[in-house]
Design a protein around this motif. Structure first.
Motif, PDB file in Angstrom:
ATOM      1  N   ARG A 119      31.602  35.647  46.843  1.00 22.72           N
ATOM      2  CA  ARG A 119      32.434  36.596  46.585  1.00 22.72           C
ATOM      3  C   ARG A 119      34.121  35.603  46.608  1.00 22.72           C
ATOM      4  N   PHE A 120      34.238  35.169  47.473  1.00 21.83           N
ATOM      5  CA  PHE A 120      35.894  35.010  47.628  1.00 21.83           C
ATOM      6  C   PHE A 120      35.459  33.787  46.274  1.00 21.83           C
ATOM      7  N   ASN A 164      35.692  35.192  42.656  1.00 22.44           N
ATOM      8  CA  ASN A 164      37.136  35.271  42.534  1.00 22.44           C
ATOM      9  C   ASN A 164      37.965  35.220  42.169  1.00 22.44           C
ATOM     10  N   GLU A 165      38.767  33.284  43.135  1.00 27.72           N
ATOM     11  CA  GLU A 165      39.401  31.751  43.206  1.00 27.72           C
ATOM     12  C   GLU A 165      39.194  31.790  41.497  1.00 27.72           C
ATOM     13  N   SER A 169      38.480  33.481  38.518  1.00 31.35           N
ATOM     14  CA  SER A 169      38.129  34.773  37.731  1.00 31.35           C
ATOM     15  C   SER A 169      39.096  34.335  37.374  1.00 31.35           C
ATOM     16  N   ASP A 172      43.568  36.436  39.616  1.00 32.29           N
ATOM     17  CA  ASP A 172      43.504  37.512  41.087  1.00 32.29           C
ATOM     18  C   ASP A 172      45.352  36.362  41.395  1.00 32.29           C
ATOM     19  N   ARG A 189      45.523  32.047  43.448  1.00 34.57           N
ATOM     20  CA  ARG A 189      44.853  31.116  43.989  1.00 34.57           C
ATOM     21  C   ARG A 189      45.152  29.659  44.061  1.00 34.57           C
ATOM     22  N   SER A 247      45.779  43.856  43.972  1.00 35.91           N
ATOM     23  CA  SER A 247      44.970  42.562  43.713  1.00 35.91           C
ATOM     24  C   SER A 247      43.417  42.605  43.711  1.00 35.91           C
ATOM     25  N   ARG A 261      41.328  40.738  44.479  1.00 34.87           N
ATOM     26  CA  ARG A 261      40.525  40.236  45.903  1.00 34.87           C
ATOM     27  C   ARG A 261      40.640  41.028  47.420  1.00 34.87           C
ATOM     28  N   TYR A 262      42.051  41.739  47.217  1.00 35.99           N
ATOM     29  CA  TYR A 262      42.253  42.539  48.191  1.00 35.99           C
ATOM     30  C   TYR A 262      40.802  43.919  48.131  1.00 35.99           C
ATOM     31  N   GLU A 319      38.401  44.375  46.567  1.00 36.75           N
ATOM     32  CA  GLU A 319      36.690  44.281  46.430  1.00 36.75           C
ATOM     33  C   GLU A 319      36.510  43.254  48.016  1.00 36.75           C
ATOM     34  N   ILE A 320      37.256  42.377  48.372  1.00 38.55           N
ATOM     35  CA  ILE A 320      36.621  41.661  49.462  1.00 38.55           C
ATOM     36  C   ILE A 320      37.559  41.642  50.533  1.00 38.55           C
TER      37      ILE A 320
END
Length: 349
Positions: A71-72, A75-76, A78, A81, A84, A109, A111-112, A114-115
């Motif tokens: 998942r990270f 996101n990286e 994508s 966000d 990165r 964010s 990332r914050y 969703e993860i």
């Protein structure tokens, strides 16, 4: 515990560890232990990177981060966000925090939201580890959700030590003496959700001397496939591949491409240890060559004459010779032949 020793002494100890010639696993452990003497950290992630492509080539992740690597990675790559890693590597300032980038609005964010928040994590401090002009890795420190974020003083501390950690990674990556390892190329077939579908025996052997266990995908492979998927969605350039150092000290070149035909939704990743010059660009970067000097050194490696290099790069022969003299000085060689020998033989060769 942070504060149990003077901060200045703890920082000096950390920097000393970075220049002690430690292999990567020992370097990671000592850096994180030393860092925790100064900065409260609830979870940490450290990674190596290919300086040419900025892709991950290996990593150490603490819980609860280890179980969320796919998942990270999504996101990286994508492109949507803050902070990165690849963006930090090319930014004027190589460190930032989530709270700083979002002006305190963490939910801005993905990332914050969703993860990290589902994992109980709050603010994060990210750093691209750059020595000279080359990025050799990444560092990410996390705080538990609900607590205070990272301070400006902590951000500045990580900015100070970042180049030293990068130098430690560079030295451990480039100077490790190689041991005999798998020599034949192999192929991994990977699904779009980063699961291993099929593999050749050669690829399995190579994966095990990267950072993958039996049936597991090394992070370098996951990152390359994630970058290819992002490119297919129009979120970035198509990755050219990456060069990775194995635990046995060999260089492996990774390349990925979409498989077409009856089998859909899978990517082929070739792991090729057979080319002796695979690590040449990384070794050049370790000597702090400028971008122009690396271009000239690579052309020397390809057997080009001064006149041919001059024509290819639109430089005068005199300028080429000046750059080449600088290359010789920085790499400690006296001739083209010695430079080629250094790059092709590599450490311990």
């Amino acid at each position: 515990m942070p504060g149990s020793v003077p901060r200045e002494q703890a920082e000096r100890d950390l920097v000393r560890q970075c220049h002690a010639g430690l292999p990567l696993p020992d370097l990671w452990g000592r850096v994180l232990r030393s860092l925790r003497r100064i900065v409260p950290v609830d979870a940490a992630f450290v990674a190596t990177a290919d300086p040419a492509t900025l892709l991950f080539t290996g990593a150490h992740a603490e819980e609860p981060l280890a179980g969320a690597s796919a998942r990270f990675l999504e996101n990286e790559f994508s492109g949507a966000d803050v902070n990165r890693f690849a963006a930090l590597a090319t930014a004027r300032r190589h460190v930032s925090t989530l709270d700083l980038a979002t002006r305190g609005d963490r939910v801005a964010s993905p990332r914050y939201g969703e993860i990290m928040r589902p994992l109980g994590l709050g603010d994060e401090l990210r750093a691209a580890l750059v020595a000279g002009t080359e990025c050799w890795g990444y560092l990410c420190l996390h705080r538990a959700d609900g607590g205070r974020g990272f301070t400006a003083a902590e951000l500045e501390l990580v900015a100070r030590i970042g180049p030293h950690v990068a130098a430690g990674i560079r030295d451990a990556t480039v100077r490790a003496a190689p041991r005999p390892g798998p020599q034949r190329p192999g192929v991994l077939v990977v699904s779009d959700d980063l699961a291993l579908v099929a593999s050749t025996p050669e690829a399995e052997a190579l994966a095990e001397v990267l950072d993958g266990g039996p049936g597991e995908l090394p992070l370098a492979v996951q990152a390359l496939v994630a970058a290819l998927l992002a490119a297919e969605r129009g979120r970035g350039p198509s990755p050219l591949g990456s060069t990775v150092r194995t635990r046995t000290g060999e260089w492996v070149r990774l390349s990925a491409s979409r498989l077409t035909g009856p089998v859909g939704g899978v990517v082929s990743v070739v792991l090729d240890p057979s080319r002796p010059a695979s690590g040449a660009v990384a070794r050049l970067a370790a000597h702090a060559l400028t971008a122009r000097e690396r271009e000239i050194a690579v052309l020397v490696l390809r057997g080009r004459s001064t006149r041919e290099i001059s024509a290819a790069l639109f430089l005068s022969p005199h300028t080429v010779q000046d750059h080449l003299k600088s290359v010789f000085d920085k790499t400690g060689v006296r001739s083209r032949r010695e430079l080629v020998g250094l790059l092709l033989a590599g450490p311990g060769g």
